[in-house]
Write an enzyme that holds these catalytic residues in place. Structure first.
Site, PDB file in Angstrom:
ATOM      1  N   HIS A  87       0.828  -1.204   0.000  1.00  0.00           N
ATOM      2  CA  HIS A  87       0.000   0.000   0.000  1.00  0.00           C
ATOM      3  C   HIS A  87       0.864   1.257   0.000  1.00  0.00           C
ATOM      4  O   HIS A  87       0.393   2.334  -0.372  1.00  0.00           O
ATOM      5  CB  HIS A  87      -0.927   0.011   1.219  1.00  0.00           C
ATOM      6  CG  HIS A  87      -1.985  -1.041   1.162  1.00  0.00           C
ATOM      7  ND1 HIS A  87      -1.787  -2.312   1.632  1.00  0.00           N
ATOM      8  CD2 HIS A  87      -3.248  -1.008   0.678  1.00  0.00           C
ATOM      9  CE1 HIS A  87      -2.884  -3.026   1.450  1.00  0.00           C
ATOM     10  NE2 HIS A  87      -3.776  -2.250   0.883  1.00  0.00           N
ATOM     11  N   ASP A 111      -4.937  -6.257  -7.842  1.00  0.00           N
ATOM     12  CA  ASP A 111      -5.211  -5.698  -6.525  1.00  0.00           C
ATOM     13  C   ASP A 111      -5.498  -4.212  -6.743  1.00  0.00           C
ATOM     14  O   ASP A 111      -5.410  -3.704  -7.868  1.00  0.00           O
ATOM     15  CB  ASP A 111      -4.006  -5.918  -5.607  1.00  0.00           C
ATOM     16  CG  ASP A 111      -4.378  -5.881  -4.129  1.00  0.00           C
ATOM     17  OD1 ASP A 111      -5.481  -5.404  -3.802  1.00  0.00           O
ATOM     18  OD2 ASP A 111      -3.570  -6.332  -3.300  1.00  0.00           O
TER      19      ASP A 111
END
Length: 601
Positions: free
Chosen positions: A243, A317
């Protein structure tokens, strides 16, 4: 004509009728946050022809939101010809979503499916979400039960129960209108310092993961959900969080096949790999450069498609992660992902990036950066998944029945069995358990972050306090913020002097900055208190080396906390077995050393 011939003819005819704009839209999954059907979400379907929605009803849809602390908009983006701004919603970002019952939410999903089916393309939506157990549950309203983390399911040692859990989750979500699950996690968590995967994976052993991931996926499929196995090819050997930054995983191709790819190969053998989610880690020894897997033709097409023979749908993702946007920018990265062989680009952002990625892809096709063959190959995979699930004939659900189905007694029993059987006593070096009703217990329970927590009797705050009160009134009831402040720590340590024993939760949650309640726990131990640690994490943060008594329930959810109280007071035994060997063990009495570091002067 065979069923496969009928399917191919249907999709050929549909592709022949679709406009370029509709084909591009089918390659995207955008977020629908909250539970209000706004003009913004309608526009995704009517104007951007989106292939699917990633639902997140726990929070509010907002063009004012950021993704992991920053805007994803490309400030250098040049609007191509035909660019049109979409409607936006300007609610306050990071606001807890409205509490909504399953039947009402199903009604709204039905409304969105109706819009899609009655648009020019007439193509149903994939309605996607996350449910990995523990604290990763995007839909948990109306009494939806909580399940242990996947590592907790492996701790049961019970493949059949794991299969039942997968089916139960799928049946409940399908009743609400969800069609695709971004789960299970196939990552082999070989790195104990992994900040992102940890208990989200089944084990640090490839064979254990392969067995359990197949059982869980078979259950999901049996319950009517398409599982998207992730994070291909693997994020278990990572020491950073994608992230925020790109991780280099330095394994060669032989190791990749033997460890990271073993679950995927096993699922292909058993016929239960229906979808795959790619990860944003780099494998330079395999690819030859530090390119994220999502953008790598070598990993997505050459290995997954051609070597392993996977024939299902591939999603990325979330494309907004730092590992992607920090290097490539979101619009260009989506083009690169499709070129690599990804079929669905997952864009979890609620601002102008929706238009940016859509029109950038449209422009790329018009300029032949993406060939029509590449585009139609991806669209075909998306349509095949929808066709195989029967969405063209039955996209809507019986909304009126959804609430009762979520609380189906048989399904609730499966959830409770999983909570009970997964409960693992990691150690009780000081023989504190079972607790005696004669001893005063200070309960310190972390407050879950409100954005992710329905404020109800099932999964709301203070559930552990409530469950312990079923066994004794000789308690001091207390809580703390999920990561307590210095003032809270000082107050609770002073309060501990009034108790004989402390029961403190030490839950780890990546949304809390990859932290747990470790500082408070170690301070309590350092000051000489008898402390029972209740955690969801077997690693150093959840089970610190100074903690002599650690009970792992693998979850923050009510079902698991009920079982914790039963074990604390000797009503039941914790029968789970740790499915990992790389956890931090107890180091004995080191209170003096810790006290010097943590106790304020």
């Amino acid at each position: 004509m065979s069923d496969m011939d009928i399917r191919n003819e249907f999709i050929d005819n549909l592709l022949g009728k679709m406009t370029l704009e509709e084909k591009v839209g089918q390659c995207f999954t955008f977020s629908w946050r909250g539970s209000i059907v706004t003009p913004a979400v309608k526009a995704l379907i009517e104007k951007l022809h989106v292939g699917g929605l990633r639902i997140e009803p726990y929070t509010a849809e907002s063009a004012r939101s950021t993704y992991y602390g920053k805007s994803l908009a490309d400030t250098n983006y040049e609007k191509p010809e035909g660019y049109t701004d979409m409607p936006k919603t300007y609610f306050t970002a990071k606001t807890p979503g409205n509490y909504i019952m399953p039947s009402e939410y199903a009604t709204r999903i039905n409304e969105l499916q109706w819009i899609a089916l009655n648009s020019s393309g007439g193509i149903p939506l994939n309605i996607c979400t996350d449910n990995e157990g523990a604290c990763t549950n995007d839909y948990q309203f109306g009494g939806m039960p909580g399940y242990p983390a996947l590592m907790g399911l492996a701790a049961t040692g019970d493949l059949e129960l794991t299969r039942k859990v997968g089916k139960a989750i799928a049946q409940q979500l399908r009743a609400v209108g969800i069609t695709m699950l971004h789960s299970p996690v196939c990552d082999i968590n070989v790195n104990a310092a992994n900040p992102e995967i940890r208990f989200r994976g089944f084990s640090d052993d490839p064979e254990t993961v392969a067995e359990f991931v197949c059982a869980f996926s078979e259950g999901l499929i049996d319950g009517g959900i398409i599982p998207m196995a992730k994070h291909y090819p693997g994020r278990g050997d990572s020491s950073t969080d994608a992230h925020y930054e790109l991780e280099q995983i330095n394994v060669d191709k032989d190791r990749l096949h033997d460890v990271e790819l073993r679950p995927y190969k096993r699922m292909i053998e058993k016929g239960c790999l229906k979808g795959v989610m790619t990860c944003h880690s780099a494998y330079p020894l395999v690819v030859g450069e530090d390119l994220p897997a999502t953008l790598s033709k070598v990993l997505v097409t050459d290995i997954l498609r051609n070597e392993l023979g996977f024939d299902g749908v591939i999603t990325s993702d979330a494309m907004g992660m730092g590992a992607i946007v920090n290097r490539y920018g979101l619009p260009n990265a989506c083009v690169m992902a499709l070129q690599a062989g990804v079929n669905l680009m997952l864009c979890k952002s609620d601002d102008e990036t929706r238009e940016q990625v859509y029109y950038r892809m449209l422009d790329a096709v018009r300029k032949d950066e993406v060939t029509m063959d590449q585009l139609e190959t991806s669209v075909r995979k998306v349509l095949e998944a929808k066709y195989d699930q029967g969405l063209f004939e039955n996209a809507q659900v019986d909304a009126a029945a959804a609430t009762a189905f979520v609380r189906n007694p048989e399904i609730l029993e499966v959830a409770q069995q999983a909570a009970e059987k997964s409960l693992t006593l990691m150690r009780d070096e000081e023989n504190l358990l079972p607790l005696s009703q004669d001893r005063k217990v200070l309960i310190i329970e972390q407050l879950k972050m409100a954005e992710f927590t329905p404020n109800d009797i099932y999964q709301g705050h203070w559930r552990l306090n409530r469950e312990i009160l079923k066994h004794t009134d000789n308690v001091i009831n207390a809580d703390c913020t999920f990561i307590p402040t210095v003032d809270e720590i000082n107050f609770l340590c002073d309060l501990a002097q009034e108790a004989d024993v402390v029961v403190a939760t030490n839950f780890f949650w990546r949304h809390a900055g990859n932290k747990a309640n470790t500082e408070l726990v170690e301070r309590l131990i350092a000051e000489g208190n008898e402390v029972v640690v209740v955690t969801n994490d077997p690693y150093a943060e959840g089970a610190p080396a100074t903690a002599g008594t650690v009970l792992n329930c693998w979850s923050l959810m009510g079902e698991s906390l009920q079982e914790v109280a039963e074990v604390l007071f000797g009503k039941k035994k914790a029968g789970g077995k740790l499915p990992v060997g790389n956890f931090q063990e107890y180091v004995g009495d080191s209170k003096a050393e810790v006290a010097e570091e943590l106790v304020p002067a």
